[in-house]
Design an enzyme around this catalytic site. Sequence first.
Site: not given
Length: 501
Positions: A194, A247-250, A252, A269, A304, A404
């Site tokens: 996706k 993608g974003s930590t949130e 993730g 990642e 990143c 970030e």
Amino acid sequence: MSANAHTTIIEILPAVADFLQRKHHLLIDGRWVPAQSGESFATLNPANGETLCSVAAGGIADVDAAVTAAQRALPGWAALTPAQRERLLHRFADLMELHKEELAQLETLDNGKPFRIAFNVEVNVAIGQMRYYAGWPTKLTGEIYAVSSPGFHVYTQREPVGVCAAITPWNYSLVMAVQKIGPALAAGNTLVLKPAEQTPLTALRLGELALEAGIPPGVLNVVTGFGHTAGAALSQHPGVAKVAFTGSTEVGKAIQRAAADNLKRVSLELGGKSPLILFDDVENLDAAAEAALWAIFSNSGQNCVAGSRLFVQAGIYDAVLARLATRAQQLIVGPGLDAATELGPLISAEQLARVQRYIEAGKRSGATLVTGGERLGGRLASGYFLAPTIFAQVADNAAIACEEIFGPVLSVFRFEDEEEVITRANALPFGLAAGVWTQHLGRAHRMAARLKAGVVWINTYDWFDPAVPFGGMGESGVGRELGRQVMEAYTELKAVWVKVE
Ligand code: NAI
Ligand code: MG
């Protein structure tokens, strides 16, 4: 920003024009099918805000169909000989090479990045990775163990994990897709990809090339759509054995939570706020400043590993800051299809607004805005262009110093000594990358040992190779991509005990 009188606009290839004319569907079981809901969405060109083309909005039912197709394709794909899988993946890489210019143009149109970079960096890196993974099937082995109980022959073997899901971001769409397709398929898994809703085009083109290469139906499925629908459905699906996310930590964290129900293998990642540290013994100050410039501004800061926190030792602080400000003002910001462009737009109106909020917060925090800070107008007014921005005198706990931003915004800090800079560099929950510039050999190794980061670059920055593992510590992620390590992450290890006496 330099006025650039002699612009050369790169001409769109007929194959790209044709691709954009078409309405794009989902790749499920080797066929292109509309979303079951009939819904679609537009992907935009961030250089001018115009619609590029329409793409199917995959939802729960489509994800389910794609996972079912991947499950059906799994035994056949895993049963091919390693050499057969290698040949198909090399053919896939050959086709990427043949359509290199087309892939680069699609990436430039969809993402905004300069064509030169898309062509020379992104597409080349993606092809290099595909070739690297194509070579792995014949090299995957287990081990034989010398156990202390007599009478046993014990060995391990590597098996595919099963159906994998890849959820990728928009900043390096092509490389991120290949970084997951390559190891997943090389190890004998099947995959549902996706891509990010902002940049679905190269993933769709990869799907076409995979079919053309003869990769069997259902081995690679591409479901375009949004994160909260298609992405969430994939990370929750009980038929998915592993999810790989960048993608974003949130998000993730949300994926790891969603994956818990069937204990999916998860690799993440995530974001970073990477420190780049310049000691006053650097051999060539201008070269170090130039590296620091590109560490933050390449891909317009949407990277990143962006070196978004620059620590400069007191003795060279003023000189480095002055050099950086001058160079930032010289950078040519413009549409990616303009051959002179060095920095393209941000990906979307949302991302632009998000970065602008950080810039306002930076000003309010009392930091000094050295250069930039404004959205660019004139011929760039319809796109999402931002001037390269540098803040100095930034408090270590300001939002622009800790979070970030994912835009062309640099915070510069002054430091006195090694001990102090280690503490400040390691103070955030992130741990993705770090850079150190010094001529002192002992210091270089001491810093490398003590920095909290999955990768440390010494007297260089932002280098990758398919053979070298990459990933983050702390909130920058879980697991490693690239190298032998990613092949291990896409396989299960089975120990076999045979009683021989
Ligand atoms: P995002 O993390 O929302 O998007 C990345 C991918 O995740 C996309 O394919 C998206 O559709 C998918 N996704 C979103 N929500 C999901 C969910 N609930 N379940 C499953 N999949 C989901 O990133 P976004 O919103 O595009 O960018 C926001 C910020 O995230 C950026 O400003 C940047 O700070 C960070 N980011 C970091 C990246 C990195 O490589 N470190 C890459 C992209 C974004
Ligand atoms: Mg787009």
